[in-house]
Design a protein around this motif. Structure first.
Motif, mmCIF file in Angstrom:
data_model
loop_
_atom_site.group_PDB
_atom_site.id
_atom_site.type_symbol
_atom_site.label_atom_id
_atom_site.label_comp_id
_atom_site.label_asym_id
_atom_site.label_seq_id
_atom_site.Cartn_x
_atom_site.Cartn_y
_atom_site.Cartn_z
ATOM 1 N N VAL A 12 -19.981 8.019 -24.584
ATOM 2 C CA VAL A 12 -18.846 7.525 -23.799
ATOM 3 C C VAL A 12 -17.773 6.920 -24.711
ATOM 4 N N SER A 13 -18.177 6.174 -25.745
ATOM 5 C CA SER A 13 -17.166 5.531 -26.608
ATOM 6 C C SER A 13 -16.380 6.569 -27.402
ATOM 7 N N GLY A 14 -17.058 7.590 -27.906
ATOM 8 C CA GLY A 14 -16.370 8.632 -28.680
ATOM 9 C C GLY A 14 -15.413 9.429 -27.801
ATOM 10 N N TYR A 31 -17.535 15.225 -34.049
ATOM 11 C CA TYR A 31 -18.788 15.780 -34.576
ATOM 12 C C TYR A 31 -19.928 15.156 -33.788
ATOM 13 N N GLU A 32 -20.688 15.981 -33.088
ATOM 14 C CA GLU A 32 -21.761 15.493 -32.227
ATOM 15 C C GLU A 32 -23.078 16.159 -32.630
ATOM 16 N N ALA A 33 -24.100 15.335 -32.871
ATOM 17 C CA ALA A 33 -25.401 15.874 -33.293
ATOM 18 C C ALA A 33 -26.084 16.677 -32.177
ATOM 19 N N GLY A 39 -24.368 11.163 -24.962
ATOM 20 C CA GLY A 39 -25.196 10.197 -25.708
ATOM 21 C C GLY A 39 -26.283 9.638 -24.822
ATOM 22 N N ARG A 40 -26.214 8.339 -24.555
ATOM 23 C CA ARG A 40 -27.240 7.682 -23.728
ATOM 24 C C ARG A 40 -27.002 7.880 -22.227
ATOM 25 N N VAL A 41 -25.977 8.652 -21.885
ATOM 26 C CA VAL A 41 -25.663 8.871 -20.465
ATOM 27 C C VAL A 41 -25.843 10.360 -20.168
ATOM 28 N N PHE A 55 -33.048 5.001 -15.937
ATOM 29 C CA PHE A 55 -32.319 4.544 -14.754
ATOM 30 C C PHE A 55 -31.139 3.714 -15.205
ATOM 31 N N GLN A 56 -29.944 4.091 -14.811
ATOM 32 C CA GLN A 56 -28.788 3.245 -15.087
ATOM 33 C C GLN A 56 -27.744 3.430 -14.011
ATOM 34 N N VAL A 57 -26.934 2.383 -13.836
ATOM 35 C CA VAL A 57 -25.881 2.430 -12.819
ATOM 36 C C VAL A 57 -24.536 2.100 -13.461
ATOM 37 N N LEU A 58 -23.513 2.575 -12.812
ATOM 38 C CA LEU A 58 -22.143 2.198 -13.181
ATOM 39 C C LEU A 58 -21.742 1.087 -12.224
ATOM 40 N N ALA A 61 -16.744 -2.128 -10.468
ATOM 41 C CA ALA A 61 -15.699 -3.105 -10.792
ATOM 42 C C ALA A 61 -15.382 -3.150 -12.292
ATOM 43 N N TYR A 62 -16.127 -2.427 -13.126
ATOM 44 C CA TYR A 62 -15.824 -2.441 -14.570
ATOM 45 C C TYR A 62 -14.344 -2.077 -14.761
ATOM 46 N N PRO A 63 -13.565 -2.944 -15.413
ATOM 47 C CA PRO A 63 -12.138 -2.635 -15.572
ATOM 48 C C PRO A 63 -11.898 -1.303 -16.305
ATOM 49 N N LYS A 222 -24.618 17.212 -37.084
ATOM 50 C CA LYS A 222 -25.057 15.838 -37.370
ATOM 51 C C LYS A 222 -24.427 15.377 -38.684
ATOM 52 N N VAL A 223 -23.876 14.190 -38.656
ATOM 53 C CA VAL A 223 -23.262 13.644 -39.862
ATOM 54 C C VAL A 223 -24.324 12.872 -40.638
ATOM 55 N N LYS A 224 -24.413 13.175 -41.941
ATOM 56 C CA LYS A 224 -25.439 12.515 -42.767
ATOM 57 C C LYS A 224 -24.910 11.208 -43.336
ATOM 58 N N GLY A 381 -18.264 2.016 -30.157
ATOM 59 C CA GLY A 381 -19.627 2.020 -29.610
ATOM 60 C C GLY A 381 -19.931 0.681 -28.958
ATOM 61 N N ASP A 382 -20.841 0.703 -27.980
ATOM 62 C CA ASP A 382 -21.190 -0.544 -27.293
ATOM 63 C C ASP A 382 -21.782 -1.557 -28.256
ATOM 64 N N THR A 383 -22.326 -1.075 -29.392
ATOM 65 C CA THR A 383 -22.947 -1.965 -30.381
ATOM 66 C C THR A 383 -21.941 -2.975 -30.950
ATOM 67 N N SER A 388 -23.004 -2.097 -22.597
ATOM 68 C CA SER A 388 -22.599 -1.661 -21.248
ATOM 69 C C SER A 388 -21.629 -0.494 -21.356
ATOM 70 N N LEU A 389 -21.516 0.235 -20.270
ATOM 71 C CA LEU A 389 -20.571 1.345 -20.240
ATOM 72 C C LEU A 389 -19.150 0.834 -20.416
ATOM 73 N N ASN A 390 -18.888 -0.350 -19.844
ATOM 74 C CA ASN A 390 -17.548 -0.920 -19.984
ATOM 75 C C ASN A 390 -17.228 -1.163 -21.458
HETATM 76 C C1 LIG Z 1 -31.830 3.587 -19.979
HETATM 77 C C2 LIG Z 1 -30.474 2.995 -20.096
HETATM 78 C C3 LIG Z 1 -30.007 2.190 -19.081
HETATM 79 C C4 LIG Z 1 -28.716 1.681 -19.146
HETATM 80 N N1 LIG Z 1 -28.238 0.985 -18.082
HETATM 81 C C5 LIG Z 1 -26.921 0.664 -18.044
HETATM 82 C C6 LIG Z 1 -26.338 0.167 -16.858
HETATM 83 O O1 LIG Z 1 -26.995 0.086 -15.818
HETATM 84 N N2 LIG Z 1 -25.016 -0.169 -16.873
HETATM 85 C C7 LIG Z 1 -24.262 -0.059 -18.004
HETATM 86 O O2 LIG Z 1 -23.072 -0.382 -17.971
HETATM 87 N N3 LIG Z 1 -24.802 0.441 -19.152
HETATM 88 C C8 LIG Z 1 -26.086 0.808 -19.181
HETATM 89 N N4 LIG Z 1 -26.620 1.356 -20.309
HETATM 90 C C9 LIG Z 1 -25.812 1.355 -21.546
HETATM 91 C C10 LIG Z 1 -24.809 2.497 -21.658
HETATM 92 O O3 LIG Z 1 -25.432 3.724 -21.370
HETATM 93 C C11 LIG Z 1 -24.304 2.494 -23.107
HETATM 94 O O4 LIG Z 1 -23.657 1.249 -23.317
HETATM 95 C C12 LIG Z 1 -23.310 3.591 -23.446
HETATM 96 O O5 LIG Z 1 -23.742 4.841 -23.021
HETATM 97 C C13 LIG Z 1 -23.119 3.610 -24.960
HETATM 98 O O6 LIG Z 1 -22.213 4.624 -25.331
HETATM 99 P P1 LIG Z 1 -21.838 4.814 -26.855
HETATM 100 O O7 LIG Z 1 -20.823 5.882 -26.931
HETATM 101 O O8 LIG Z 1 -21.483 3.502 -27.440
HETATM 102 O O9 LIG Z 1 -23.183 5.262 -27.598
HETATM 103 P P2 LIG Z 1 -24.132 6.530 -27.388
HETATM 104 O O10 LIG Z 1 -24.209 6.890 -25.961
HETATM 105 O O11 LIG Z 1 -25.399 6.192 -28.073
HETATM 106 O O12 LIG Z 1 -23.394 7.719 -28.142
HETATM 107 C C14 LIG Z 1 -23.531 7.988 -29.506
HETATM 108 C C15 LIG Z 1 -23.357 9.488 -29.722
HETATM 109 O O13 LIG Z 1 -23.331 9.743 -31.114
HETATM 110 C C16 LIG Z 1 -24.161 10.850 -31.410
HETATM 111 N N5 LIG Z 1 -24.629 10.668 -32.781
HETATM 112 C C17 LIG Z 1 -25.467 9.718 -33.245
HETATM 113 N N6 LIG Z 1 -25.645 9.830 -34.569
HETATM 114 C C18 LIG Z 1 -24.894 10.901 -34.960
HETATM 115 C C19 LIG Z 1 -24.671 11.530 -36.215
HETATM 116 N N7 LIG Z 1 -25.246 11.084 -37.332
HETATM 117 N N8 LIG Z 1 -23.841 12.603 -36.246
HETATM 118 C C20 LIG Z 1 -23.248 13.069 -35.102
HETATM 119 N N9 LIG Z 1 -23.432 12.504 -33.897
HETATM 120 C C21 LIG Z 1 -24.248 11.440 -33.824
HETATM 121 C C22 LIG Z 1 -25.277 10.778 -30.373
HETATM 122 O O14 LIG Z 1 -25.898 12.031 -30.207
HETATM 123 C C23 LIG Z 1 -24.504 10.316 -29.141
HETATM 124 O O15 LIG Z 1 -23.986 11.407 -28.419
HETATM 125 C C24 LIG Z 1 -27.909 1.912 -20.285
HETATM 126 C C25 LIG Z 1 -28.388 2.692 -21.317
HETATM 127 C C26 LIG Z 1 -29.654 3.262 -21.208
HETATM 128 C C27 LIG Z 1 -30.117 4.184 -22.285
#
Ligand SMILES: Cc1cc2nc3c(=O)[nH]c(=O)nc-3n(C[C@H](O)[C@H](O)[C@H](O)COP(=O)(O)OP(=O)(O)OC[C@H]3O[C@@H](n4cnc5c(N)ncnc54)[C@H](O)[C@@H]3O)c2cc1C
Length: 412
Positions: A12-14, A31-33, A39-41, A55-58, A61-63, A222-224, A381-383, A388-390
């Motif tokens: 989602v962030s990318g 570049y997506e692995a 990703g996590r969605v 299991f996850q929900v959106l 109200a997330y802005p 995949k990026v190394k 990234g959410d990190t 959160s998705l927001n």
């Molecule tokens: C089970 C679960 C429940 C959740 N519940 C909720 C919820 O209820 N509400 C909510 O708001 N949020 C929830 N979340 C969190 C939310 O899903 C994440 O915050 C959000 O998806 C993170 O997106 P991101 O883009 O930061 O990271 P990611 O989704 O992790 O995306 C990273 C992407 O980078 C790619 N990648 C990684 N390494 C490489 C590489 N070396 N080279 C190329 N590509 C690479 C991956 O394949 C992936 O597609 C939940 C997450 C999970 C897993």
């Protein structure tokens, strides 16, 4: 506009970073692995049922979700605001009667917490409605458990409602997550609905992907490692670039960040087919309370076409050492004992090791310039903010803004 901008990760962030860069006129390459976005969605289809990978929900109200998603096109299914609580063989109900008046009696007179606890829930909702998101994230950070105790909630409502409910959201069982995150999520629940697209959570990244017009996505790339102005792929191909957004855990691919590896919270989701008669009367989550030895945290019946059989989702957060067969046997037995549910068929179990980043210092946002790591590398990234998705959406927007500011010298 002809700058070569690379995004690593089509989560989602990318995807939001790419959308925002396109809005400025750039044509980024992602570049997506994996073989698909999200990703996590992500969701899979098994036996005709859509299974979300965890299991996850959106929260509607997330802005950021309001800014980037077209809710109508997602055909969102909203959970009724409240929960069924399964305790000592009984099913109790706690809900928001202001949203669904049919919940008034069951909520006020249910034995989940005291009457005074229920009044406090409404007070908390009203207080957080008035509190801005900025004020929430500037406030003192204590644990969610300390926060609830200070607010005056009884141990009964903490243990029977808040603990199981927020264990499923924070993916930890002690309510040790920052009170800032609790206030933010509680506010979002109060101001909108918990929703899932009818065709599964993957519809969210799919919709973002469909909005992209001038981005190229290189799947299975995949990026190394990442260095200033260069990325190196797994097959050792070197790609030169002007700017790079790392939209995934950066410490895995940037060598001088390798000591800052994150810890992650994990979860498991098991899916079953059940007879339609097992489905709850209202579209709500079922929480298991007061069973320290049980593994199930919550259950729900995700949307599935109305027929004789339906889909059941079971979430596990507690750590355990059971193998696949033992886990399945225990979950089936717990479903039977606590929820009076017998399953027809096990469809799939997802073990999600890296579900949510464990971030101590959660924040809502940062200045765009704070996403810059080196001359050419930016982080998203959410990190970066909170799990959160927001946050994922906002982080992608911030990194794109930062690059545009750097190139154009223009500050929004
Ligand atoms: C089970 C679960 C429940 C959740 N519940 C909720 C919820 O209820 N509400 C909510 O708001 N949020 C929830 N979340 C969190 C939310 O899903 C994440 O915050 C959000 O998806 C993170 O997106 P991101 O883009 O930061 O990271 P990611 O989704 O992790 O995306 C990273 C992407 O980078 C790619 N990648 C990684 N390494 C490489 C590489 N070396 N080279 C190329 N590509 C690479 C991956 O394949 C992936 O597609 C939940 C997450 C999970 C897993």
């Amino acid at each position: 506009m002809d700058k070569n901008i690379v995004i690593i990760g089509a989560g989602v962030s990318g995807l939001i970073a790419a959308l925002q860069l396109e809005a400025y006129g750039y044509k980024p390459t992602i570049y997506e692995a994996d073989t698909r976005v999200g990703g996590r969605v992500q969701s899979d289809t098994v036996n005709g049922y859509v299974l979300d990978r965890g299991f996850q929900v959106l929260l509607s109200a997330y802005p950021m979700a309001q800014k980037y998603l077209d809710y109508e096109k997602l055909s969102l299914k909203s959970f009724v605001s409240g929960s069924y609580i399964f305790k000592d063989g009984k099913r109790l109900c706690i809900g928001d009667p202001l949203r669904d008046v049919s919940l008034l009696g069951t909520t006020l007179f249910s034995s989940v917490g005291s009457f005074s606890d229920k009044i406090k829930v409404f007070k908390l909702k009203r207080m957080l409605h008035k509190k801005s998101i900025d004020a929430i994230f500037e406030a003192e950070s204590i644990t969610t458990l300390q926060y609830l105790q200070r607010f005056g909630f009884s141990n009964a409502i903490i243990n029977d409602f808040f603990k199981p409910f927020f264990t499923g959201i924070f993916l930890e069982t002690e309510l040790s997550t920052s009170s800032r995150m609790f206030e933010f999520i509680f506010k979002m629940f109060g101001e909108g609905n918990a929703v899932i697209p009818q065709k599964g959570i993957q519809e969210i990244p799919n919709q973002l992907l469909n909005q992209l017009k001038n981005s190229e996505i290189k799947y299975k790339h995949k990026v190394k490692s990442v260095r200033d102005n260069t990325i190196i792929l797994e097959d050792n191909t070197e790609v030169t670039l002007d700017y790079c957004i790392v939209a995934t855990e950066a410490s895995n691919i940037i060598s001088n960040l390798s000591s800052t590896t994150l810890t992650w919270k994990s979860t498991q989701t098991l899916y079953f087919e059940v007879d339609a008669s097992m489905v709850f009367p209202k579209y709500m989550i079922g929480l298991l309370a007061g069973n320290e030895n049980s593994l199930i945290n919550s259950i729900s019946f995700p949307y599935s076409e109305a027929n004789a059989n339906r889909l059941l989702s079971v979430s596990v957060v507690k750590q355990h050492n059971l193998d696949e067969t033992a886990l399945l046997a225990q979950i089936k037995q717990e479903l039977n004992t606590h929820f009076n549910i017998t399953t027809l068929k096990h469809l799939k179990t997802y073990h999600i090791k890296n579900a949510l980043p464990a971030i101590e210092n959660v924040c809502y946002s940062v200045f765009p310039s704070e996403t810059q790591l080196t001359n050419s590398i930016y982080l998203a990234g959410d990190t970066l903010l909170n799990g959160s998705l927001n946050a994922a959406m906002l982080s992608g927007e911030l990194a794109a803004k930062a690059i545009h500011q750097k190139i154009s010298g223009y500050m929004e």
